[in-house]
Design an enzyme around this catalytic site. Structure first.
Site, PDB file in Angstrom:
ATOM      1  N   PRO A  10     -37.601 174.803 -56.850  1.00 33.65           N
ATOM      2  CA  PRO A  10     -38.285 173.745 -57.849  1.00 33.65           C
ATOM      3  C   PRO A  10     -38.343 172.460 -57.133  1.00 33.65           C
ATOM      4  O   PRO A  10     -37.554 172.249 -56.379  1.00 33.65           O
ATOM      5  CB  PRO A  10     -37.177 173.967 -59.020  1.00 33.65           C
ATOM      6  CG  PRO A  10     -36.101 174.346 -58.260  1.00 33.65           C
ATOM      7  CD  PRO A  10     -36.382 175.535 -57.254  1.00 33.65           C
ATOM      8  N   ASN A  11     -39.465 171.786 -57.584  1.00 40.00           N
ATOM      9  CA  ASN A  11     -39.672 170.387 -57.186  1.00 40.00           C
ATOM     10  C   ASN A  11     -40.366 170.291 -55.898  1.00 40.00           C
ATOM     11  O   ASN A  11     -40.788 169.018 -55.515  1.00 40.00           O
ATOM     12  CB  ASN A  11     -38.556 169.442 -57.692  1.00 40.00           C
ATOM     13  CG  ASN A  11     -38.039 169.534 -58.953  1.00 40.00           C
ATOM     14  OD1 ASN A  11     -38.940 169.413 -59.947  1.00 40.00           O
ATOM     15  ND2 ASN A  11     -36.743 169.949 -59.183  1.00 40.00           N
ATOM     16  N   ARG A  18     -42.306 163.012 -53.781  1.00 43.43           N
ATOM     17  CA  ARG A  18     -41.102 163.139 -54.487  1.00 43.43           C
ATOM     18  C   ARG A  18     -39.852 162.293 -53.626  1.00 43.43           C
ATOM     19  O   ARG A  18     -39.734 162.900 -52.677  1.00 43.43           O
ATOM     20  CB  ARG A  18     -40.723 164.535 -54.846  1.00 43.43           C
ATOM     21  CG  ARG A  18     -39.308 164.723 -55.107  1.00 43.43           C
ATOM     22  CD  ARG A  18     -38.764 166.102 -54.972  1.00 43.43           C
ATOM     23  NE  ARG A  18     -37.792 166.531 -55.522  1.00 43.43           N
ATOM     24  CZ  ARG A  18     -36.697 167.473 -55.067  1.00 43.43           C
ATOM     25  NH1 ARG A  18     -37.057 168.275 -54.256  1.00 43.43           N
ATOM     26  NH2 ARG A  18     -35.562 167.691 -55.726  1.00 43.43           N
ATOM     27  N   TYR A  23     -36.778 162.774 -48.844  1.00 44.49           N
ATOM     28  CA  TYR A  23     -37.389 164.081 -48.282  1.00 44.49           C
ATOM     29  C   TYR A  23     -38.397 163.706 -47.418  1.00 44.49           C
ATOM     30  O   TYR A  23     -39.102 164.949 -46.997  1.00 44.49           O
ATOM     31  CB  TYR A  23     -37.685 164.869 -49.532  1.00 44.49           C
ATOM     32  CG  TYR A  23     -36.557 165.410 -50.486  1.00 44.49           C
ATOM     33  CD1 TYR A  23     -35.721 166.288 -50.083  1.00 44.49           C
ATOM     34  CD2 TYR A  23     -36.562 164.761 -51.974  1.00 44.49           C
ATOM     35  CE1 TYR A  23     -34.759 166.593 -50.924  1.00 44.49           C
ATOM     36  CE2 TYR A  23     -35.429 165.168 -52.888  1.00 44.49           C
ATOM     37  CZ  TYR A  23     -34.794 166.083 -51.993  1.00 44.49           C
ATOM     38  OH  TYR A  23     -33.680 166.498 -53.017  1.00 44.49           O
ATOM     39  N   ASN A  73     -35.757 177.611 -49.175  1.00 46.30           N
ATOM     40  CA  ASN A  73     -35.105 176.290 -49.485  1.00 46.30           C
ATOM     41  C   ASN A  73     -35.177 176.538 -50.878  1.00 46.30           C
ATOM     42  O   ASN A  73     -36.477 176.396 -51.756  1.00 46.30           O
ATOM     43  CB  ASN A  73     -35.987 175.150 -49.148  1.00 46.30           C
ATOM     44  CG  ASN A  73     -35.146 173.967 -49.692  1.00 46.30           C
ATOM     45  OD1 ASN A  73     -34.403 173.832 -50.547  1.00 46.30           O
ATOM     46  ND2 ASN A  73     -35.887 172.507 -49.166  1.00 46.30           N
ATOM     47  N   ALA A  76     -32.803 173.025 -56.166  1.00 46.58           N
ATOM     48  CA  ALA A  76     -31.405 172.984 -56.798  1.00 46.58           C
ATOM     49  C   ALA A  76     -30.897 174.121 -57.239  1.00 46.58           C
ATOM     50  O   ALA A  76     -29.763 174.209 -57.667  1.00 46.58           O
ATOM     51  CB  ALA A  76     -31.944 172.225 -58.168  1.00 46.58           C
ATOM     52  N   GLU A  97     -31.330 179.973 -44.647  1.00 47.62           N
ATOM     53  CA  GLU A  97     -31.406 178.825 -45.799  1.00 47.62           C
ATOM     54  C   GLU A  97     -31.645 177.404 -45.135  1.00 47.62           C
ATOM     55  O   GLU A  97     -31.067 176.903 -44.190  1.00 47.62           O
ATOM     56  CB  GLU A  97     -30.027 178.634 -46.508  1.00 47.62           C
ATOM     57  CG  GLU A  97     -29.883 177.768 -47.368  1.00 47.62           C
ATOM     58  CD  GLU A  97     -28.349 177.576 -47.737  1.00 47.62           C
ATOM     59  OE1 GLU A  97     -27.700 178.515 -47.820  1.00 47.62           O
ATOM     60  OE2 GLU A  97     -28.100 176.696 -48.837  1.00 47.62           O
ATOM     61  N   HIS A  99     -32.443 173.132 -46.044  1.00 47.67           N
ATOM     62  CA  HIS A  99     -32.343 171.914 -46.775  1.00 47.67           C
ATOM     63  C   HIS A  99     -33.003 170.719 -46.138  1.00 47.67           C
ATOM     64  O   HIS A  99     -32.441 170.770 -44.942  1.00 47.67           O
ATOM     65  CB  HIS A  99     -31.318 171.554 -47.431  1.00 47.67           C
ATOM     66  CG  HIS A  99     -30.502 172.855 -48.248  1.00 47.67           C
ATOM     67  ND1 HIS A  99     -31.102 172.909 -49.460  1.00 47.67           N
ATOM     68  CD2 HIS A  99     -29.535 173.787 -47.948  1.00 47.67           C
ATOM     69  CE1 HIS A  99     -30.364 174.172 -50.021  1.00 47.67           C
ATOM     70  NE2 HIS A  99     -29.636 174.531 -49.118  1.00 47.67           N
ATOM     71  N   ARG A 106     -24.672 164.002 -49.881  1.00 45.28           N
ATOM     72  CA  ARG A 106     -25.146 163.647 -51.139  1.00 45.28           C
ATOM     73  C   ARG A 106     -24.043 164.028 -52.284  1.00 45.28           C
ATOM     74  O   ARG A 106     -22.999 164.213 -51.719  1.00 45.28           O
ATOM     75  CB  ARG A 106     -26.420 164.434 -51.206  1.00 45.28           C
ATOM     76  CG  ARG A 106     -27.521 163.829 -50.043  1.00 45.28           C
ATOM     77  CD  ARG A 106     -28.866 164.750 -50.290  1.00 45.28           C
ATOM     78  NE  ARG A 106     -29.313 164.025 -51.648  1.00 45.28           N
ATOM     79  CZ  ARG A 106     -30.490 164.708 -52.186  1.00 45.28           C
ATOM     80  NH1 ARG A 106     -30.893 165.588 -51.715  1.00 45.28           N
ATOM     81  NH2 ARG A 106     -30.959 164.242 -53.488  1.00 45.28           N
TER      82      ARG A 106
HETATM   83  C1  DQA Z   1     -32.725 170.357 -51.286  1.00 43.94           C
HETATM   84  C2  DQA Z   1     -31.515 169.915 -51.590  1.00 43.94           C
HETATM   85  C3  DQA Z   1     -31.209 170.298 -53.005  1.00 43.94           C
HETATM   86  O1  DQA Z   1     -29.746 169.537 -53.308  1.00 43.94           O
HETATM   87  C4  DQA Z   1     -32.240 169.604 -54.106  1.00 43.94           C
HETATM   88  O2  DQA Z   1     -31.890 170.125 -55.364  1.00 43.94           O
HETATM   89  C5  DQA Z   1     -33.537 170.050 -53.554  1.00 43.94           C
HETATM   90  C6  DQA Z   1     -34.071 169.791 -52.195  1.00 43.94           C
HETATM   91  C7  DQA Z   1     -33.379 169.737 -49.797  1.00 43.94           C
HETATM   92  O3  DQA Z   1     -34.255 170.527 -49.340  1.00 43.94           O
HETATM   93  O4  DQA Z   1     -32.729 168.894 -49.441  1.00 43.94           O
HETATM   94  O5  DQA Z   1     -34.517 170.169 -54.559  1.00 43.94           O
HETATM   95  O6  DQA Z   1     -32.721 171.740 -51.153  1.00 43.94           O
END
Ligand code: DQA
Length: 144
Positions: A10-11, A18, A23, A73, A76, A97, A99, A106
Site C-alpha cells: 500500500p501507498n 509521497r 522515500y 516491500n 504498512a 524483505e 524497506h 522511525r
Molecule cells: C516502508 C516502511 C513502512 O513502515 C511504511 O508503512 C511504508 C514503506 C518502507 O519502504 O520504508 O509504506 O515499507
C-alpha cells in the site's frame, strides 16, 4: 527465463510523490528498471503493486507457479499482516524483505515485521538500491 516477483504494498504506487523526504524522488518505474538491471543472466522481474491486503495474498499465491523468488516491500502491512506472512510461508522460493526507509530509526510500531519471520534476508534504509540488492541476492540463492 526465471522470473522474480517484485511486490509492493500500500501507498507505494505514490513512490516519488509521497513524503519524498523519507522515500526519495524515484518512482516504481525506477524500481523496476533497477531490479531488471540487477538480474543475473537468465532472470527477469515482474513488478506488481497493490493497496489491498487480499490482492497481495493472491499475487503471492500466483507466484507459487510463476516465480522463483519474491522481493517484497509490504509497506504498512509489514507491521500488521499475518495473512501475508501465511501466504509467504506457502511459497517455496527465497523471499527478501525490503524497506526503502530505515524503519528502525522511525516510530516504534514500524520496528516489528511479520514478514521477517519468513524472509531469507531483510534490507532497510538503502532507498530503492535495496530492491536491486534484494534482486541480486535472489539470483544468487536460486542459482543458474
Ligand atoms: C516502508 C516502511 C513502512 O513502515 C511504511 O508503512 C511504508 C514503506 C518502507 O519502504 O520504508 O509504506 O515499507
Amino acid at each position: 527465463m526465471k522470473t522474480i516477483l517484485v511486490l509492493n504494498g500500500p501507498n507505494l504506487n505514490l513512490l516519488g510523490r509521497r513524503q519524498p523526504e523519507i522515500y526519495g524522488h524515484e518512482t516504481l518505474a525506477d524500481v523496476e528498471a533497477a531490479c531488471r538491471a540487477a538480474c543475473a543472466e537468465g532472470f527477469d522481474i515482474r513488478q506488481a503493486q497493490s493497496n489491498h491486503e487480499g490482492e497481495i495474498v493472491e499475487l503471492i499465491h500466483g507466484a507459487r507457479d510463476t516465480a522463483c523468488g519474491i522481493v517484497i516491500n509490504a509497506g504498512a502491512y509489514t507491521h500488521t499482516s499475518v495473512a501475508i506472512l501465511d501466504a509467504l510461508n506457502a511459497f517455496d522460493g527465497p523471499v527478501i524483505e525490503v524497506h526503502i526507509s530505515n524503519v528502525h530509526r522511525r516510530e516504534g510500531f514500524r520496528h516489528h515485521s511479520y514478514i521477517s519471520a519468513r524472509a531469507d534476508g531483510v534490507i532497510a534504509g538503502l532507498g530503492i538500491e535495496g530492491y536491486a540488492a534484494a534482486t541480486r541476492r535472489i539470483c544468487t540463492l536460486v542459482g543458474a
